[in-house]
Motif scaffolding. Structure first.
Motif, mmCIF file in Angstrom:
data_model
loop_
_atom_site.group_PDB
_atom_site.id
_atom_site.type_symbol
_atom_site.label_atom_id
_atom_site.label_comp_id
_atom_site.label_asym_id
_atom_site.label_seq_id
_atom_site.Cartn_x
_atom_site.Cartn_y
_atom_site.Cartn_z
ATOM 1 N N HIS A 46 0.777 -1.229 0.031
ATOM 2 C CA HIS A 46 0.054 -0.080 -0.085
ATOM 3 C C HIS A 46 0.977 1.174 -0.109
ATOM 4 C CE1 HIS A 46 -4.122 -1.597 0.327
ATOM 5 N NE2 HIS A 46 -3.645 -2.717 1.098
ATOM 6 N N GLU A 47 1.798 1.412 0.824
ATOM 7 C CA GLU A 47 2.938 2.286 0.912
ATOM 8 C C GLU A 47 3.437 2.728 -0.412
ATOM 9 O OE1 GLU A 47 4.682 5.893 2.014
ATOM 10 O OE2 GLU A 47 3.031 4.770 2.922
ATOM 11 N N ARG A 50 0.994 4.066 -3.116
ATOM 12 C CA ARG A 50 1.148 5.504 -2.676
ATOM 13 C C ARG A 50 2.000 6.452 -3.217
ATOM 14 N NH1 ARG A 50 2.612 9.232 0.200
ATOM 15 N NH2 ARG A 50 4.179 8.181 1.157
ATOM 16 N N SER A 54 1.957 9.408 -6.107
ATOM 17 C CA SER A 54 2.419 10.565 -5.821
ATOM 18 C C SER A 54 3.491 11.089 -7.074
ATOM 19 C CB SER A 54 3.129 10.748 -4.561
ATOM 20 O OG SER A 54 4.253 10.079 -4.385
#
Length: 154
Positions: A46-47, A50, A54
């Motif tokens: 998930h990180e 993300r 970005s």
């Protein structure tokens, strides 16, 4: 601008390659039925997603509404070749990661279904087969399909 663009695409490509590795690791943990390790890897995934998102937002803002394909077409062939190669590799990695994520989701859902069916089976096995069972006082008990919190006289 081309240097920034290539740097961003290289970071995305590296992140997607790492995502592929994490998805493979998640699959191995699912197969070995280690839920703690699966959740740890899932948080890392998930990180990473993300961060990739970005990077894409930054690239979109830097391009000022110009599509990457249009930008590549405006460059000479020697400068555009590394950008096109990076875009092609990113697309391949995205497709691979998508297939791996689907495979992991299928396995996770299958394991959940298996656990639920096993729990239902065990629950059915411990329930008495007939309504004619003895209670604590040696008499036949009355079967109540619903839970009863209060019993006795008022």
């Amino acid at each position: 601008m081309t240097g920034y663009l290539l740097g961003n695409l290289v970071r995305q490509k590296g992140a997607l390659h790492y995502l592929e590795t994490l998805l493979e690791e998640e699959f191995s943990h699912l197969r070995e039925r280690r839920p703690d390790d699966v959740s740890h890897v899932e948080m890392m995934i998930h990180e990473l997603v993300r961060q990739v998102a970005s990077e894409r937002v930054e690239l979109k803002e830097a391009m000022n509404g110009v599509r990457l394909q249009e930008y590549c077409d405006s460059l000479d062939e020697e400068t555009a070749a590394p950008v096109r190669d990076a875009l092609q590799r990113i697309d391949e990695l995205e497709q691979t990661c998508s297939r791996l994520a689907s495979r992991n989701a299928e396995l996770a859902l299958a394991l959940m279904d298996q656990s639920q069916k096993m729990l239902s089976f065990m629950h059915e096995r411990i329930q008495p087969d007939t309504r004619m069972t003895y209670g604590g006082r040696g008499r036949y008990t009355t079967h109540r399909p619903q839970a009863a919190l209060l019993s006795g006289r008022l």
